[in-house]
Write an enzyme that holds these catalytic residues in place. Structure first.
Site, PDB file in Angstrom:
ATOM      1  N   GLY A 191       0.753  -1.243   0.000  1.00 10.85           N
ATOM      2  CA  GLY A 191       0.000   0.000   0.000  1.00 10.85           C
ATOM      3  C   GLY A 191       0.783   1.291   0.000  1.00 10.85           C
ATOM      4  O   GLY A 191       0.206   2.351  -0.225  1.00 10.85           O
ATOM      5  N   CYS A 224     -13.157   2.634 -28.844  1.00  8.24           N
ATOM      6  CA  CYS A 224     -14.410   3.374 -28.981  1.00  8.24           C
ATOM      7  C   CYS A 224     -15.085   3.594 -27.633  1.00  8.24           C
ATOM      8  O   CYS A 224     -16.125   2.998 -27.323  1.00  8.24           O
ATOM      9  CB  CYS A 224     -15.326   2.627 -29.932  1.00  8.24           C
ATOM     10  SG  CYS A 224     -14.548   2.485 -31.545  1.00  8.24           S
TER      11      CYS A 224
HETATM   12  N1  LLP Z   1      -1.613  -7.117  -0.513  1.00 11.58           N
HETATM   13  C1  LLP Z   1      -2.923  -7.215  -0.791  1.00 11.58           C
HETATM   14  C2  LLP Z   1      -3.750  -8.135  -0.004  1.00 11.58           C
HETATM   15  C3  LLP Z   1      -3.473  -6.436  -1.829  1.00 11.58           C
HETATM   16  O1  LLP Z   1      -4.781  -6.528  -2.100  1.00 11.58           O
HETATM   17  C4  LLP Z   1      -2.649  -5.579  -2.570  1.00 11.58           C
HETATM   18  C5  LLP Z   1      -3.185  -4.772  -3.664  1.00 11.58           C
HETATM   19  C6  LLP Z   1      -1.275  -5.511  -2.251  1.00 11.58           C
HETATM   20  C7  LLP Z   1      -0.803  -6.293  -1.205  1.00 11.58           C
HETATM   21  C8  LLP Z   1      -0.313  -4.640  -2.985  1.00 11.58           C
HETATM   22  O2  LLP Z   1      -0.612  -3.298  -2.794  1.00 11.58           O
HETATM   23  P1  LLP Z   1       0.383  -2.160  -3.316  1.00 11.58           P
HETATM   24  O3  LLP Z   1       1.655  -2.248  -2.516  1.00 11.58           O
HETATM   25  O4  LLP Z   1       0.634  -2.415  -4.744  1.00 11.58           O
HETATM   26  O5  LLP Z   1      -0.348  -0.902  -3.083  1.00 11.58           O
HETATM   27  N2  LLP Z   1      -5.213  -1.723  -9.639  1.00 11.58           N
HETATM   28  C9  LLP Z   1      -5.061  -0.678  -8.634  1.00 11.58           C
HETATM   29  C10 LLP Z   1      -4.417  -1.189  -7.390  1.00 11.58           C
HETATM   30  C11 LLP Z   1      -5.123  -2.384  -6.784  1.00 11.58           C
HETATM   31  C12 LLP Z   1      -4.450  -2.883  -5.547  1.00 11.58           C
HETATM   32  C13 LLP Z   1      -5.018  -4.203  -5.158  1.00 11.58           C
HETATM   33  N3  LLP Z   1      -4.418  -4.792  -4.008  1.00 11.58           N
HETATM   34  C14 LLP Z   1      -4.297   0.495  -9.235  1.00 11.58           C
HETATM   35  O6  LLP Z   1      -3.882   0.418 -10.388  1.00 11.58           O
HETATM   36  O7  LLP Z   1      -4.102   1.513  -8.561  1.00 11.58           O
END
Ligand code: LLP
Length: 426
Positions: free
Chosen positions: A242, A351
């Site tokens: 996150g 589109c």
């Molecule tokens: N752990 C879990 C349980 C998660 O659901 C996620 C991301 C992460 C770790 C990794 O999070 P990060 O470090 O990448 O923030 N498609 C969206 C982001 C979706 C994130 C989903 N879960 C975007 O492009 O912003």
């Protein structure tokens, strides 16, 4: 920090010219920098070490960029993997992540997926409901195994990020309600086939302020104390991913910087460093976002009554983030161009009015064939691609120093249509 920069006016990934790559591979394509991936992993790991967190495991969140070569680059650095499906399990194992460094997250694991992960001997399942615990206990029991689990608890904290990527409030589908956490651990203790060894949280993605993390980590600390008082042997704290990244290039006026990984590591040390637990993290974006660009060519410019459109050969099908999350990705010509700029909506050929890569961007008038780079596209870029409008997926290239390779080829139309059939009774 990333390894995409201009040498003599031409954008390079490390030592490789993007223009030369475009000539060989064709556009659109994704380009990843191995040095940047390694750097990001190293910065986080060093920050944790410097904060005194000796027992730690960084499980790269494979969903951010699941290309085998990307996972392999990180596995070689010692990273584990955070997976959410049987498909990601396959990728992690094939890329060389040891099974004892794999955690399985996700709210909808099926018995078949659980079996595959149990047979592979993964480290931990992050479970999100009591019925999931029951199914896992039954599935593991049938295989004569005991699954080590962490309960993902929902701390009901606003992460202050985009609604679609906030996961830690009570309204979302994620985790076990905070109030029910202790009962959840008691439930697990009564079952054979599972052993609860950890607490897991993940409050959202692209979080640019440490305050929600602090609140969540403090809650985890309090729960840990309560669980230990209940006699649970909690050995691991999985704090999820996150941490946000900058979606800005130097000089583009968007200077809001997310927290430094060192401050994040210090916060973990301060709130949970004395827990005696192994600290696990699941970063995705932090590792991959600025390690990738999307390269596209101008198809034509169309100057309209109300707006100017720069139509390019990449679309929402290659990079969904701008339209899905109102995300900003810097866009710049691959060959530096100092001529006068106009404001353009950089759009694809799909589109849909929502098919854009950037709105109101100051860019010169570019000729058809001119190359543009869309930055910070290494995370949640290629993986969110689709074949909408029957478009071929963009190939992916990995650069390492002066070496490069196509690490995912552009499919051909035969491959795209291969799974479809017209029934003979039609
Ligand atoms: N752990 C879990 C349980 C998660 O659901 C996620 C991301 C992460 C770790 C990794 O999070 P990060 O470090 O990448 O923030 N498609 C969206 C982001 C979706 C994130 C989903 N879960 C975007 O492009 O912003």
């Amino acid at each position: 920090m990333d390894e995409f920069g201009y040498h003599d006016g031409a954008l390079h990934a490390e030592q490789v010219s993007i223009e030369a790559l475009a000539e060989t591979v064709g556009t659109p394509f994704y380009c990843y920098s191995a040095a940047t991936l390694r750097h990001h992993y190293h910065v986080l790991d060093t920050a944790l070490a410097d904060a005194g967190l000796a027992e730690r495991l960084i499980c790269y969140s494979v969903k951010a960029n699941s290309n085998l070569a990307v996972i392999a680059t990180l596995a070689q650095m010692g990273a584990g993997a955070d997976i959410v499906s049987q498909g990601e399990l396959r990728r992690a194992l094939q890329a060389g992540v040891p099974s004892e460094k794999i955690v399985f997250s996700g709210v909808g694991k099926t018995a078949e997926e659980m079996r595959a992960a149990l047979e592979a001997g993964i480290l931990q399942f992050n479970v999100e409901s009591l019925s999931e615990i029951d199914l896992l206990a039954e599935t593991a029991g049938a295989l004569g195994k005991t699954a080590e689990i962490a309960l993902r608890v929902n701390p009901d904290i606003e992460a202050g990020t985009h609604k679609k990527i906030s996961t830690g409030t009570a309204e979302t589908k994620f985790g076990i309600a905070w109030e029910e956490a202790e009962a959840g651990f008691a439930h697990a203790r009564a079952l054979d086939g599972v052993e609860a060894v950890g607490i897991d949280i993940h409050i959202g993605s692209q979080i640019t302020d440490l305050t929600p993390f602090r609140r969540a980590f403090e809650k985890v600390g309090a729960l840990l104390t309560a669980l230990r008082a209940d006699g649970h042997d909690i050995r691991r704290l999985d704090l999820g991913g996150g941490l946000g990244v900058p979606y800005a290039r130097e000089g583009d006026g968007n200077n809001a910087l997310p927290p430094d990984p060192r401050a994040y590591a210090q916060l973990i040390a301060e709130t949970l460093g004395a827990s005696g637990c192994t600290i696990m993290l699941e970063p995705g974006r932090l590792i991959a976002a600025n390690a990738g660009i999307l390269v596209t060519s101008v198809v034509r410019c169309k100057q309209g009554q109300a707006k100017n459109f720069m139509i390019v050969d990449a679309a929402m099908t290659e990079l969904m983030r701008p339209t899905l999350y109102d995300a900003h990705h810097p866009i710049a010509p691959v060959l530096k161009d100092e001529s006068a700029t106009k404001n353009w909506d950089v759009v694809g050929p799909v589109c849909e009015t929502g098919d854009f890569l950037g709105l109101d961007r100051a860019l010169p008038i570019l000729q058809p064939g001119a190359l543009l780079a869309v930055f910070a596209a290494g995370a949640y870029g290629a993986v969110l691609g689709s074949a909408y409008n029957t478009r071929l997926a963009a190939p992916e290239v990995l650069v390492d120093g002066d070496k490069w390779a196509v690490v995912r080829a552009r499919p051909d139309y035969e491959a795209l249509l291969a799974g479809e059939a017209i029934p003979d009774w039609l």
